[in-house]
Design a protein around this motif. Structure first.
Motif, PDB file in Angstrom:
ATOM      1  N   VAL A 128       3.780  -1.583   1.917  1.00  0.00           N
ATOM      2  CA  VAL A 128       2.840  -2.023   2.623  1.00  0.00           C
ATOM      3  C   VAL A 128       1.370  -1.887   1.970  1.00  0.00           C
ATOM      4  O   VAL A 128       1.017  -1.115   1.356  1.00  0.00           O
ATOM      5  CB  VAL A 128       2.295  -0.807   3.667  1.00  0.00           C
ATOM      6  CG1 VAL A 128       3.251  -1.073   5.137  1.00  0.00           C
ATOM      7  CG2 VAL A 128       2.790   0.542   3.149  1.00  0.00           C
ATOM      8  N   GLY A 129       0.554  -3.191   2.121  1.00  0.00           N
ATOM      9  CA  GLY A 129      -0.483  -3.711   1.688  1.00  0.00           C
ATOM     10  C   GLY A 129      -0.765  -3.311   0.188  1.00  0.00           C
ATOM     11  O   GLY A 129      -0.053  -3.865  -0.542  1.00  0.00           O
ATOM     12  N   GLY A 130      -1.712  -2.491  -0.136  1.00  0.00           N
ATOM     13  CA  GLY A 130      -1.939  -2.289  -1.574  1.00  0.00           C
ATOM     14  C   GLY A 130      -1.861  -0.919  -2.190  1.00  0.00           C
ATOM     15  O   GLY A 130      -2.466  -0.595  -2.963  1.00  0.00           O
ATOM     16  N   ILE A 131      -0.897   0.141  -1.216  1.00  0.00           N
ATOM     17  CA  ILE A 131      -0.730   1.151  -1.730  1.00  0.00           C
ATOM     18  C   ILE A 131      -0.383   1.380  -3.380  1.00  0.00           C
ATOM     19  O   ILE A 131       0.504   0.741  -3.748  1.00  0.00           O
ATOM     20  CB  ILE A 131       0.299   2.103  -0.845  1.00  0.00           C
ATOM     21  CG1 ILE A 131      -0.280   1.984   0.594  1.00  0.00           C
ATOM     22  CG2 ILE A 131       0.790   3.340  -1.398  1.00  0.00           C
ATOM     23  CD1 ILE A 131       0.635   2.577   1.508  1.00  0.00           C
ATOM     24  N   VAL A 132      -0.945   2.220  -4.067  1.00  0.00           N
ATOM     25  CA  VAL A 132      -0.807   2.069  -5.401  1.00  0.00           C
ATOM     26  C   VAL A 132       0.567   2.916  -5.772  1.00  0.00           C
ATOM     27  O   VAL A 132       1.297   2.454  -6.344  1.00  0.00           O
ATOM     28  CB  VAL A 132      -1.853   2.944  -6.282  1.00  0.00           C
ATOM     29  CG1 VAL A 132      -1.813   2.995  -7.895  1.00  0.00           C
ATOM     30  CG2 VAL A 132      -3.447   2.327  -6.140  1.00  0.00           C
TER      31      VAL A 132
END
Lengths: 249, 249, 249, 249
Positions: free
Chosen positions: A182-186
């Motif tokens: 999901v998205g830009g979760i590191v």
């Protein structure tokens, strides 16, 4: 102050350089990258030379720029390049290479007969603690349900290696690992222990790559207190915890 | 199967009775409550007598209904009532009373010279694990920032005793504990370890009071394998972990 | 004070009775359960009769114990039993039955021509808000990745109906719903919106069944301000929000 | 494709430049920074000139490099420098300056009589959504307990402006805001709604500064569909939501 040389200057290497260069316990003496070329220096740190490993006369370099420890964030084969120097000079090694073959590992183990060697695919302090704590709770409460959830940025392929390693350590099958993209979760790892009347969650969030540097610094500090040998990050953590527990409270 | 007698039949006691009565490792032989009155039985379990402690001839009762262990969720003074019987009969004790005075504790420690005694103000397995894990991480990474957050139902007065105990164990001042009172939250404890580039969260959520029962069952099982002595829940947990760690992996 | 009669006295019904009986905005006048038998009263509330629906002369009962609203937590067919009375007396209906067939729903819609009817399979305020908020964010940011995670007690079969409904509302396929079954978690729903550089999480935790009561109370209050018609819980929530938004700020 | 000029090239500005330059809906035509000096170009993007605002002949520049919109991440006074050009050329403005004085705001409002102006101290999409959702839930359930928790990196001084703004919007006093400073957390905001039998949590996590870019892109897109006027980010979000709700479903 422990004198350190860093090999590897990709994204992880740069982050580790930045952490080691600002930790007062260490002197980052030089950084080596793969490509050859003229000697430059780290951006913003003119005192730290940045050299190419490939064409370097390593023995000569180490005579002129001696170190107590080498930290390796480059690639699997580098160890063959500097291994003999470690052995002869008693330099200790912290290696975070994840792609070692059994041959590489044999070579490292053999190095461990003469000097101190730590090798682990993930040297983040928090992740390794999570792993250990999860293992302890699993031992105490084998009857609890366990689920592992990892969340990463959209394009990360496959299940995270860390999540798989947690599952292995806890003796869980892969169906107990959920991977969300999901998205830009590191990097988010969560181990959920479900009891009938309570829930325990162990959660690790990576903020940025520099976390590898904190882990390298921890490994250097611990390794410096050990004897020659081949260690994993777990071993170092476990020995520290054992000595804590034995001191009692 | 360990034969158990339960003393205390308030809200916590009822929850513990329900857990022990359905755990195949234990036989819940009887329950005692403070008030006297005729012998009845647990609701829905006609085989388990419910008697009043106050006017009972305890020696006679134990002759007729012998047990291996007593679990005490009643009040501080009860121990004076049954202590001698424990000593003489070698019955082990799991006590979850939080209001013991130093005198009570001296008495319990003395009991521990003749039989196995475990006393802890909170015997929830998850909370005690959280405490231990937090202590380990604090030892490994004393440089990390630590914050404790506890969330409970609106009317809970004061800071949770558990949160205060975590703070003490980690050697943190009370300013590091945040107490939020919102709605009907049963009990949420979170210890946050902030590193420069990563965060570790250890979280415990209570679902219902029966969690005390799981803790009592754990304590009984561990205590059964120990020698005479006075133990805290922590001691039992720690010994289990030590033996885990020494087995190595 | 709105006079309310409750139909259904299973686990959910009992929880709703307890909430309505202690909310000063409502007078809980009576409770009906399926089984016939003598008239008793709610445990601990001698003023509130508990009667069997089956053999009751409903018209006569309502003459003697008139109400403004009926809350139905029983089963699908009950509505055929009391529908005509609602219509004739203008009693409003809050129904939380999840098992209505299309025929039942047609009947309810028709009832809505003469009186106020609200029917929704889940009338928890928090869950319905979560659904609405998720829908708003999905509309604002259709490019965000969305994942739905639900966690429930070990024995809950199948994916939670609520999670499936969130997925439908957001037009996500079922692969975006993760169901974890761990220990005794009452009910945890989380909708994760992943943006390239930020994450939004909408989380709902059920603590206990009484949450249905709060939802019923909300529905009664809103319905009392509407005209005759057939409404879902969503409709009531949405109308409240619309009027909030139009007031502007 | 909307032609955009960006003013401000500090840390936030650089992040916004990177987002706008890779969003196909926008053409980032140029970037201005405070300092004067020769015209260069964005690192890695030779087609995008980077110029100094101070000594530039702005009218001439805009003749040669016309844009539809200006995004301002520089400092409060910049608006006096470019305001007249906006007015004359009908260029729209998205400003994320948090330090405007009442005089600045008056000037911006006046600009709004001739062109489209959006000004908000925080233009993160997720945070603004959180604010709005919290406000809606507060309106629906004014009886719920509300707590705001924000967590940021160790050195962040004072309570986060966003948390204070959430508190104001929800009409909560500052005692309801908890600020934790731990390690390197980029930015975590959580609004907890506590109901007697359920809990709702609205959570926002910032991953990196580029989140401002996503917000700027959203504002540009919305503003492009509005008439001349002075808007806040909230206004744009609310209007989008209103039109969503009115479409009904």
């Amino acid at each position: 102050m422990i004198k350190v040389g860093l090999i590897g200057y990709g994204k992880a290497g740069q982050a580790v350089a930045s952490v080691l260069a600002s930790d007062p316990r260490y002197e980052l003496c030089w950084v080596m990258r793969r490509s050859s070329g003229e000697v430059t220096h780290l951006p913003g740190r003119s005192g730290i030379p940045l050299v190419g490993l490939e064409t370097l006369d390593l023995g000569n370099w180490l005579d002129l720029h001696p170190v107590d420890a080498i930290v390796d964030f480059s690639h699997a084969d580098s160890v063959y390049r500097y291994g003999d120097e470690l052995r002869q000079r008693g330099i200790m090694l912290v290696s975070a290479i994840s792609a070692y073959s059994p041959d590489h590992l044999d070579y490292l183990r053999d190095l461990g007969r003469d000097t101190r060697v730590m090798s682990s695919p993930n040297i983040t302090l928090g992740i390794n603690f999570l792993l250990l704590a999860a293992k302890l709770l699993r031992g105490i409460a084998p009857f609890a349900d366990v689920e592992i959830v990892e969340q990463h940025f959209r394009d990360k392929p496959e299940v995270s290696g860390t999540a798989r390693r947690i599952a292995e350590t806890l003796d869980l099958d892969n169906g107990r690992v959920t991977s969300l993209r999901v998205g830009g979760i590191v990097g988010h790892h969560e181990v959920i222990f479900g009891f009938p009347h309570q829930t325990v969650r162990l959660i690790h969030d990576s903020i940025r790559r520099e976390a590898f540097g904190t882990g390298a610094a921890f490994a250097l500090q611990e390794l410096a207190q050990r004897e020659s040998g081949f260690y994993s990050f777990d071993d170092l953590l476990l020995q520290k915890i054992r000595s804590q527990l034995l001191q009692g409270d």
